[in-house]
Design an enzyme around this catalytic site. Structure first.
Site, PDB file in Angstrom:
ATOM      1  N   ARG A 137       1.034  -1.316   0.081  1.00 54.80           N
ATOM      2  CA  ARG A 137       0.001   0.128  -0.080  1.00 54.80           C
ATOM      3  C   ARG A 137       1.092   1.211  -0.027  1.00 54.80           C
ATOM      4  NH1 ARG A 137      -3.417  -0.230   5.038  1.00 54.80           N
ATOM      5  NH2 ARG A 137      -4.745  -1.559   3.852  1.00 54.80           N
ATOM      6  N   ARG A 251      -4.281   2.378  17.491  1.00 52.58           N
ATOM      7  CA  ARG A 251      -5.083   1.584  16.232  1.00 52.58           C
ATOM      8  C   ARG A 251      -4.647   2.647  15.054  1.00 52.58           C
ATOM      9  NH1 ARG A 251      -9.076  -2.043  15.967  1.00 52.58           N
ATOM     10  NH2 ARG A 251      -8.890  -1.849  13.874  1.00 52.58           N
ATOM     11  N   LYS A 252      -5.060   2.177  13.891  1.00 50.02           N
ATOM     12  CA  LYS A 252      -5.073   3.121  12.788  1.00 50.02           C
ATOM     13  C   LYS A 252      -5.750   4.274  12.854  1.00 50.02           C
ATOM     14  CE  LYS A 252      -8.959   1.537  10.106  1.00 50.02           C
ATOM     15  NZ  LYS A 252      -9.402   0.605   8.625  1.00 50.02           N
ATOM     16  N   GLY A 509     -16.175  -7.279   2.543  1.00 49.28           N
ATOM     17  CA  GLY A 509     -16.005  -8.549   2.855  1.00 49.28           C
ATOM     18  C   GLY A 509     -16.206  -9.058   4.260  1.00 49.28           C
ATOM     19  N   CYS A 514     -13.983  -1.787   5.243  1.00 49.90           N
ATOM     20  CA  CYS A 514     -13.081  -1.237   4.156  1.00 49.90           C
ATOM     21  C   CYS A 514     -13.615  -0.778   2.857  1.00 49.90           C
ATOM     22  CB  CYS A 514     -11.770  -2.019   3.663  1.00 49.90           C
ATOM     23  SG  CYS A 514     -10.746  -2.448   4.934  1.00 49.90           S
ATOM     24  N   GLY A 515     -14.757  -1.586   2.539  1.00 49.66           N
ATOM     25  CA  GLY A 515     -15.739  -0.891   1.719  1.00 49.66           C
ATOM     26  C   GLY A 515     -16.779   0.050   1.903  1.00 49.66           C
TER      27      GLY A 515
END
Length: 592
Positions: A137, A251-252, A509, A514-515
């Site tokens: 990424r 976390r992110k 998914g 993430c979508g």
């Protein structure tokens, strides 16, 4: 080592005298910022000991103090066993890349290197579905990529044949797939040569800074976001050299800078969002904080009751990150995103911690002079649109569910050079914009085979809003296959009904989302369920009613555990009953 030791590239920031105005030259009315009514204005009572920083600096890296190591999650233990940034900053990747995978697997320490720590370098081992191969990424602030950079990435993909491909992500970014570990040092050198980095793009790091995909070319933009997203990215990565001051977060963490009335940047789902606003004749930003998705909770960003002048974009980002780094909990990973800390301290309490970490320990209260128009119909960037530069247009191309092959990336680069200025823009809807096309070249560009056969500037109304995460083709966390299924279901639905307006359908998914299914008109989140015979099968939870733009809000679960094979009739019914779709046979009868 501290972040203050890095030299940051100075952005070109607008002065108050050059502040952008909205259409008709008038200052925009105050915008309804997402979740404004939900933000508590008082600090909660918190024991003073809770405000002791949980990390300390040791030999240039930030480490969790011994007294706070009880009950920490496995990822925190991995960070304690070996500092992930040493793989980059002290050259550990070079030795690791020379080690056979069989040898790496023999030690938990080195196995954790390839499965966890390499994510600090933007490398994700696809152990479950592409053993021995990695997704890489990038950092691509504002989604701006050059033809040279695109060709560089294409060359990596082509090397791996059918195992290699690329994706446009929901954070305006490139991901490339199929990478093998021995090639990583050379690939990273090639990235530097073309002005790219993959550093700090995974795990407990700041994700790609998002901005307006039409920055600098939009006739109605409020501010060009590129200087700010570039500056943020340089700060976060230490000018691509590594910035360990912000690599050990709980976390992110996501950040965006808004430059458009359309809110293409989706500020309500970012941990920190900069909303353009003026104050006393000065240009700057009101701040939203805390937006995130996770399997157990989704939260919209709330106002911090803070405004910063344009020059303080990085200092306030640094202060927010340090407050989160210092005080965030590190136990249950489902409760460690920044909004959980905001909940614990209260917005005012969290704000006070940010103020402590600001230069001069000062932070102005928010401005009422929002520049984002409250009533604004979100525009479609796909197709041909005039730029603010006379005689030029930008062309938005639909990339089906964001998937690209190496030869397609090469072709996009060629089109950018031949018809534009050698630049491409990526969008959070997984599409591509070619900017700076001379109007005299538009006709020839639109006849190019890539646009006619693959990346159409005029996709169907359902296809243009289709988004899908990686799915279980590559991702080990995904429960279901997404990209191919999203296309197949949409194609079948289009055969059954006609819609009169775009409907945004997002697929993800797994519950990590993430979508971003919660912001879609219709969202599909992967799960396992059972069919009519009681047999286990892939399914989805269906979400409905997500909104983007000035009246943004998250959607709700409409129906749970729907087998994927039963989706088409359900989607048809939803489109007819909620979005005014017309069955194809009825439409045909009406036309006769």
């Amino acid at each position: 080592m501290s972040s203050s030791s890095f030299r940051f590239l100075a952005p070109s920031v607008p002065s108050s005298s050059s502040m952008r105005r909205t259409r008709r030259g008038a200052r925009a009315p105050a915008a309804a910022t997402p979740s404004q009514a939900e933000a508590p204005s008082v600090a909660k009572e918190v024991d003073g000991s809770r405000l002791e920083p949980r990390v300390e600096e040791r030999e240039g890296y930030w480490v969790l103090k011994e007294k706070f190591r009880q009950g920490i999650n496995p990822q925190e233990k991995v960070k304690l066993e070996r500092e992930p940034m040493k793989l980059f900053m002290e050259g550990g990747i070079n030795e690791l890349a020379k080690t056979p995978l069989q040898e790496i697997e023999k030690s938990k320490l080195t196995k954790d290197d390839i499965d966890v720590r390499l994510k600090w370098l933007g490398l994700f081992h696809r152990r479950k579905h592409q053993y021995g191969r990695f997704m890489m990424r990038l950092k691509l602030p504002n989604g701006v990529t050059t033809s040279e950079q695109t060709r560089c990435l294409a060359s990596v993909i082509r090397k791996y044949g059918k195992e290699g491909c690329g994706d446009v992500t929901t954070r305006q970014n490139w991901q490339i797939r199929g990478v093998e570990l021995p090639d990583v040092p050379e690939i990273m050198e090639d990235l530097v040569r073309v002005g790219l980095t993959s550093l700090q793009s995974g795990m407990d790091n700041v994700r790609n800074p998002v901005g307006n995909p039409l920055a600098g070319i939009d006739p109605h933009e409020i501010v060009d976001t590129r200087p700010y997203t570039n500056l943020l990215s340089h700060f976060i990565t230490g000018n691509s050299g590594g910035n360990p001051a912000v690599t050990n977060l709980p976390r992110k963490w996501n950040v965006c800078v808004v430059g458009s009335h359309d809110l293409f940047e989706h500020p309500h789902i970012n941990d920190l969002a900069y909303m353009p606003a003026t104050k006393d004749g000065r240009f700057g930003f009101n701040l939203l904080v805390g937006g995130f998705f996770s399997p157990k909770r989704c939260a919209e960003a709330v106002p911090l009751d803070a405004w910063v002048p344009a020059d303080d974009v990085v200092p306030v980002c640094k202060a927010v990150l340090e407050a989160y780094r210092d005080l965030g909990t590190r136990g249950n990973r489902q409760k460690t995103r920044m909004m959980w800390l905001i909940d614990e301290l209260g917005v005012e309490g969290f704000r006070a911690e940010v103020v402590k970490r600001m230069p001069g320990q000062e932070l102005e209260r928010s401005s009422e002079e929002d520049l984002v128009q409250k009533q604004w119909e979100r525009r479609d960037y796909l197709g041909v649109h005039p730029q603010k530069q006379e005689g030029f247009s930008f062309v938005g191309l639909h990339v089906p569910v964001g998937r690209v092959q190496g030869e397609e990336m090469d072709e996009l680069a060629r089109l950018a050079d031949e018809y534009g200025s050698g630049e491409l823009r990526l969008t959070v809807e997984q599409n591509v914009v070619i900017p700076n096309v001379e109007n005299s070249k538009l006709e020839a560009l639109l006849k190019e085979p890539l646009l006619r056969n693959r990346f159409s500037p005029e996709p169907s109304l359902l296809m243009k809003g289709l988004v899908a995460c990686t799915g279980n083709q590559f991702c080990g966390q995904a429960i279901i296959e997404t990209k191919a299924r999203a296309l197949k279901v949409t194609e079948e639905v289009e055969r059954r009904v006609a819609v009169t307006r775009p409907v945004r359908m997002h697929w993800t998914g797994c519950p990590n989302s993430c979508g971003q299914v919660q912001v879609a008109d219709i969202g599909f989140m992967g799960c396992m369920t059972r069919d009519e015979n009681g047999k286990a099968c892939e399914g989805v939870d269906v979400f409905l009613g997500g909104r983007i733009g000035s009246d943004s809000h998250l959607g709700d679960v409409y129906k749970k555990s729907v087998p994927c094979k039963d989706l088409v009739p359900l989607v048809v019914d939803i489109l007819i009953n909620h979005f005014g779709a017309v069955p194809r046979d009825r439409e045909e009868e009406g036309e006769d």
